[in-house]
Enzyme design. Sequence first.
Site, PDB file in Angstrom:
ATOM      1  N   THR A 184      18.260  60.078 -13.999  1.00 63.73           N
ATOM      2  CA  THR A 184      18.921  58.847 -14.441  1.00 63.73           C
ATOM      3  C   THR A 184      18.032  57.975 -15.327  1.00 63.73           C
ATOM      4  O   THR A 184      18.535  57.059 -15.966  1.00 63.73           O
ATOM      5  CB  THR A 184      19.419  58.051 -13.227  1.00 63.73           C
ATOM      6  N   GLU A 185      16.721  58.249 -15.337  1.00 66.27           N
ATOM      7  CA  GLU A 185      15.810  57.586 -16.275  1.00 66.27           C
ATOM      8  C   GLU A 185      14.643  58.503 -16.575  1.00 66.27           C
ATOM      9  O   GLU A 185      14.093  59.138 -15.676  1.00 66.27           O
ATOM     10  CB  GLU A 185      15.232  56.280 -15.704  1.00 66.27           C
ATOM     11  N   ASN A 186      14.248  58.557 -17.847  1.00 67.19           N
ATOM     12  CA  ASN A 186      13.019  59.219 -18.271  1.00 67.19           C
ATOM     13  C   ASN A 186      12.725  58.771 -19.695  1.00 67.19           C
ATOM     14  O   ASN A 186      13.604  58.829 -20.555  1.00 67.19           O
ATOM     15  CB  ASN A 186      13.169  60.742 -18.200  1.00 67.19           C
TER      16      ASN A 186
END
Length: 285
Positions: A184-186
């Site tokens: 969901t985040e990177n």
Amino acid sequence: YVVGHNLIKAHAEAWHVYNETYRAKQGGLISITINSDWAEPRNPHNQEDIDSARRYLQFLLGWFAHPIFKNGDYNEVMKTRIRERSLAQGLKKSRLPEFTESEKQRIKGTYDYFGLNHYTTVLTYNVNYPAGVLSYDSDRGVASVTDRSWLNSGSFWLKVTPFGFRKLLRWIKQEYNDPPIYVTENGVSERGAVDFNDTWRTHYYRSYINEALKAVVLDGVDLRGYTAWTLMDNFEWAVGYDERFGLYHVNFTDPNLPRHPKASARFYSQIINCNGFPDPATGPH
């Protein structure tokens, strides 16, 4: 620990509400996202360092994942460490709250996928804090450093370490019984003057997405989705607008907030369009 305890119980209630009231007519998926670094032992031949890397993960990712994805309760590493230190401090019970049996049953399995935020890797080693120190860090008993050869970013805590991404994905597969995973985040940050030719960000995404691909193809990780952080520069917690993660630059001094793509935006959009890496020999697809 009290806040985390209530957060886990609240998550479980939210999952049950969706599951019982809305899932049948909406057909959606609901879960939790957990942020975690990967941890490597500072010295891979030192058992204390190896143990500290395991504690680092269990106190960070495992704190929330173990109750939800395994058995409704905290992992043994956390329970044992915090109980022992609490008793040594003269307390009558652990500072880590306990779930009732009915709460454990209510929490266990409240997920449809594993949501993961991931950015970087650390090197860990054991630290024995004095018994009187009451803190998360002293309970964990771990300190972390980074390798000087790792590339920097605009954030002091974020070193470019793609190899850790694959290792963390594989660890989640093994530790939590192969759940479907959504990243969901990177992403990676910058500081200072604007540079639209952000080759380092392109390098970051190429390297990290390639490690995710290895996790899928070589390790059999059930990775269902990946989302970059972030489309646009934005307000980043305590550092405000000083650190920029965006694929698009935002001019915050202009009331119209104009947005312009960086070079990484074109690279990333190509990966999305192709659902893979462009082949230099045959063109973008």
